[in-house]
Design an enzyme around this catalytic site. Sequence first.
Site, PDB file in Angstrom:
ATOM      1  N   SER A  20      50.580  61.245  13.879  1.00 36.98           N
ATOM      2  CA  SER A  20      49.824  61.685  15.025  1.00 36.98           C
ATOM      3  C   SER A  20      48.672  62.781  14.680  1.00 36.98           C
ATOM      4  O   SER A  20      47.679  62.481  13.720  1.00 36.98           O
ATOM      5  CB  SER A  20      50.641  62.406  16.047  1.00 36.98           C
ATOM      6  OG  SER A  20      49.844  62.561  17.380  1.00 36.98           O
ATOM      7  N   ASP A  76      48.740  51.797  21.756  1.00 36.35           N
ATOM      8  CA  ASP A  76      49.049  53.424  21.722  1.00 36.35           C
ATOM      9  C   ASP A  76      48.011  54.302  22.687  1.00 36.35           C
ATOM     10  O   ASP A  76      46.776  54.171  22.435  1.00 36.35           O
ATOM     11  CB  ASP A  76      48.866  53.944  20.379  1.00 36.35           C
ATOM     12  CG  ASP A  76      49.125  55.284  20.364  1.00 36.35           C
ATOM     13  OD1 ASP A  76      49.198  56.038  21.390  1.00 36.35           O
ATOM     14  OD2 ASP A  76      49.476  55.798  19.189  1.00 36.35           O
ATOM     15  N   HIS A  91      53.985  55.608  20.772  1.00 31.60           N
ATOM     16  CA  HIS A  91      53.051  56.458  19.847  1.00 31.60           C
ATOM     17  C   HIS A  91      53.585  56.498  18.404  1.00 31.60           C
ATOM     18  O   HIS A  91      53.036  55.817  17.625  1.00 31.60           O
ATOM     19  CB  HIS A  91      53.028  57.865  20.741  1.00 31.60           C
ATOM     20  CG  HIS A  91      51.986  58.657  19.851  1.00 31.60           C
ATOM     21  ND1 HIS A  91      50.796  58.433  19.430  1.00 31.60           N
ATOM     22  CD2 HIS A  91      52.433  60.094  19.368  1.00 31.60           C
ATOM     23  CE1 HIS A  91      50.445  59.330  18.601  1.00 31.60           C
ATOM     24  NE2 HIS A  91      51.112  60.294  18.599  1.00 31.60           N
TER      25      HIS A  91
END
Length: 638
Positions: free
Chosen positions: A470, A556, A601
């Site tokens: 991320s 995502d 995610h």
Amino acid sequence: MDAFEKVRTRLETQPQEEYEIINAEIKHGGFVYYQEGCCLVRSKDEEADSDNYEVLFNLEELKLDQPFIDCIRVAPDEKYVAAKIRTEDSETSTLIVVKLSDQPVMEASFPNVSSFEWVKDEEDEDVLFYTFQKNLRCQDVYRATFGENRRNERFYTEKDPSYFVFLYLTKDSRFLTLNIMNKMTSEVWLIDGLSPWDPPVLIQKRIYGVLYYVEHRDDELYILTNVGEPTEFKLMRTAADAPAIMNWDLFFTMKRNTKVVDLDMFKDHCVLFLKHSNLLYVNVIGLADDSVRSLKLPPWACGFIMDTNSDPKNCPFQLCSPIRPPKYYTYKFAEGKLFEETGHEDPITKTSRVLRIEAKSKDGKLVPMTIFHKTDSEDLQKKPLLVHVYGAYGMDLKMNFRPERRVLVDDGWILAYCHVRGGGELGLQWHADGRLTKKLNGLADLEACIKTLHSQGFSQPSLTTLSAFSAGGVLVGALCNSKPELLRAVTLEAPFLDVLNTMMDTTLPLTLEELEEWGNPSSDEKHKNYIKRYCPCQNIKPQHYPSIHITAYENDERVPLKGIVNYTEKLKEAIAEHTKEAGEGYQPPNIILDIQPGGSHVIEDSHKKITAQMKFLYEELGLDSTNAFEDLKKYLKF
């Protein structure tokens, strides 16, 4: 202690290397509610580890792919139980409400629910409050009743798109708190747990830069807040009927470089879970006499796992590290002592070492690192090194147990966790020093950490790998552009790599919410120019890069696939240009983009992802992975 005995019995009857992920469970009355197979079940507390349970709902009725229970809440009188159901490949969720009777039946279901809590009104009717999430934004609060007086109404809507809303029931169930927050500011309203239909009471109107969270005990509010100097969290209290900020009295302050991980409230005690100078502590505050007992926890521990607990006499919790499964501890208030789970001692405590060292960044700031390696490793300079980094949102680098990390250490690897600025390991200021126009501090910290590791004899550039997920991808991508010679290979999962274009697109669900972290390049030229200095996608150039393996997810919503694909294409073009310039004999790096289906995610426990990343690292470093994958099979069920 009864819970400890059950855990000990289970440990003694299964192989030590077996790794089990425990799903959500909650105790209420004399029952434990949990997931068994594909069902929501309950059993009597004393039979929780047996096969004697009652099936309340079969998750297969929802027709979802591999559903699991994320959270469970039981209504006060046990007339209903609510459970939030999710799947691994999506962030969307479904809330089911089951009526508890001789023949349990699903009473209702609600889509896209984030947080939810039960309270009981003046007429002993169960009222369910829940928040509705749309496009990752959580701004609507509803309340619902069931049975003969069924109703479902919207209770509150937050109009500022940069804020989100979540619900929290105080430990004594006296108040339901409506928490309205963004990255920098919060506002809390109290809903009376005895009169939930009355209008909520505002504690303190939102003030930019002021964060606060609320607990309750004996008609007093205990407020964890950063108001005042220094702007770190401190504990304050005030009368419940005088909640405004001018009535808050300072009750307890933290030491410098301290992160407040969590707070738990009991009848006569308040327990603070702290991280100070990269070590874990528990502070037990006696509320009758304001006494404080500070307990330094074992040095191997890197993270807390909180226990849902209704026992007023004990405070249970778990400690974990990336290479050691969670271990149970409990603090007994009557004896004033911390008790450790007994039983088989994990052999990793003797076969590995944990070190805490610091690197000096270019501005002189000392950056903490946590290092793991085998005790009997010789010539560490020739060992492979895997570095982890995050450095965003004031969040700590994740250091929960991961079986693949354990396998790497057992196979001779060195693991290093770099707690750079932008994260939260040393408190709120540590985050402030690594956001907006100070983002480059995090990059300087990461570079200093890796150079320090090499200079102190931990591996070398040709054996050094770097991993992030991320927002951690920003620093990793930036380092690959600025100091690629420090690295051999990189693994990224759902990485944030196109900061500039993402933050200029206000149609994306998180852009407005994240302006406080990255800046507003659309309206602020200073922010735009600063982002251009470090944005991975903006600084790709023809040069030698480390090999990079990227795992991305097709749908995502948090990190759009478009930005990752754009980064990968630009990187391959730059590598192709450099390869042409370098001439015959140059070996270009491998750039792999693995796009997985689904809308999640980050899928932490994906066996496919874990094996693909490990295979990539071993192949890039030219190492034999046979033993590692044999060991991994002991933990993961293939």
